[in-house]
Scaffold this active site. Structure first.
Site, short mmCIF file in Angstrom:
data_model
loop_
_atom_site.label_atom_id
_atom_site.label_comp_id
_atom_site.label_asym_id
_atom_site.label_seq_id
_atom_site.Cartn_x
_atom_site.Cartn_y
_atom_site.Cartn_z
CG ASP A 12 23.30 14.01 58.03
OD1 ASP A 12 23.03 14.50 56.92
OD2 ASP A 12 24.42 14.13 58.56
CG HIS A 126 27.90 11.31 58.19
ND1 HIS A 126 29.06 11.86 58.69
CD2 HIS A 126 27.07 12.35 57.94
CE1 HIS A 126 28.93 13.17 58.74
NE2 HIS A 126 27.73 13.49 58.30
CG HIS A 138 31.19 14.44 55.91
ND1 HIS A 138 30.28 13.59 55.32
CD2 HIS A 138 30.46 15.47 56.41
CE1 HIS A 138 29.06 14.07 55.45
NE2 HIS A 138 29.13 15.20 56.12
CD GLU A 156 27.83 16.34 60.28
OE1 GLU A 156 26.93 15.47 60.13
OE2 GLU A 156 28.17 17.11 59.36
#
Length: 296
Positions: A12, A126, A138, A156
């Protein structure tokens, strides 16, 4: 005959050293090209570390940010295969479970752990929404506010670790800010984490130098792969009760058109039951894509 270790690096962008602002992760903004170079360099460090520990490992890299077309293919370590583009099976874990490389030998699945199985590394990840202070936190894109599986909130990191775990592949390493590292360690205490920045807010951090981050990541990846037998896969046993909080009321209206998805009390939550994590993950991915549809 035992084949090579299969390694999937899911990359990511928000958790890369030096990155703190959406302009650095958005292809339409001026800082993006620098961001993707930083991302590619960190992934190369992880690849190098994996191969320091396991020179014969079969390494795949899943570009897992936004469009899934961020890593620079021509600058990626040529010893790894790149999985890019979307939509695709397994989303951020694209490549997990695909037949291994034609010259790599071994079985054709990514299940198991240790010498005959696969492992997963999360680079540049993240934290989930609400984990603050956390850089660019998020849950899934800007569509899904929260996902709860059997009442447990997962971002995630948790969702991807659980999908990998379903296939027997432990998440042995994560790099990102300190909040993301803490999130994986709460789920998989034995996993190794490499903090590359320390969150001061949603768009602010104290970050180490990118070259130092790459050095730490290379060393960490080598250690994580070498001690993979000590890291159990993170698994969630079905059936799974899934609740998804969605940002847009229009997306909620579209979601309940999907068989098996119901509107829960309140304006933003939909629910469904999944047999296992891959089924839950696929439907969550669909809900994210429905969020890109604007009202007619």
């Amino acid at each position: 005959m035992t084949g090579p270790l299969r390694v999937l690096i899911s990359a990511d962008m928000e958790g890369i050293a030096g990155i703190v602002h959406p302009t650095e992760t958005n292809p339409e903004r001026y800082d993006y090209e620098r961001g993707r170079r930083l991302m590619t360099a960190e992934v190369n460090a992880a690849i190098a570390g994996v191969l320091d520990a396991e020179p014969d490992a079969a390494v795949r890299v899943a570009d897992a940010h936004g469009s899934f077309r961020n890593l620079l293919p021509e600058e990626l370590d040529r010893r790894a295969r790149l999985v890019r583009g979307k939509p695709r099976p397994m989303g951020m874990l694209g490549g997990l479970g695909l037949p291994t490389f034609s010259d790599a030998g071994g079985s054709d699945d990514a299940s198991g752990s240790g010498e005959e199985g696969g492992v997963v590394l999360f680079v540049g990840y993240h934290a989930r929404a609400g984990a603050g202070p956390a850089v660019l936190a998020h849950t899934m894109s800007d569509t899904v506010l929260d996902v709860r599986i059997n009442g447990r909130s997962l971002g995630e990191i948790g969702l991807n670790a659980a999908v990998a775990g379903h296939h027997g592949a432990p998440a042995v390493l994560l790099s990102g800010d300190d909040a993301a590292c803490a999130e994986l360690n709460a789920l998989v205490p034995a996993a190794l984490t490499v903090p590359v920045k320390f969150a001061l807010g949603q768009a602010a951090a104290e970050t180490i130098h990118p070259e130092e981050a790459r050095e730490n990541l290379r060393a960490g990846a080598a250690v994580a792969v070498a001690r993979r037998a000590q890291v159990p896969p993170f698994t969630l046993t079905g059936p799974l009760q899934v609740e998804v909080d969605i940002y847009s009321p229009t997306t909620v209206d579209l979601a309940v058109l999907v068989p098996g998805v119901s509107r829960a009390p309140g304006a933003r939550t939909v629910t469904f039951t999944a047999e296992d994590m891959p089924q839950a993950y696929s439907l969550i991915q669909l809900l994210v894509q429905l969020g890109t549809i604007k009202p007619a």
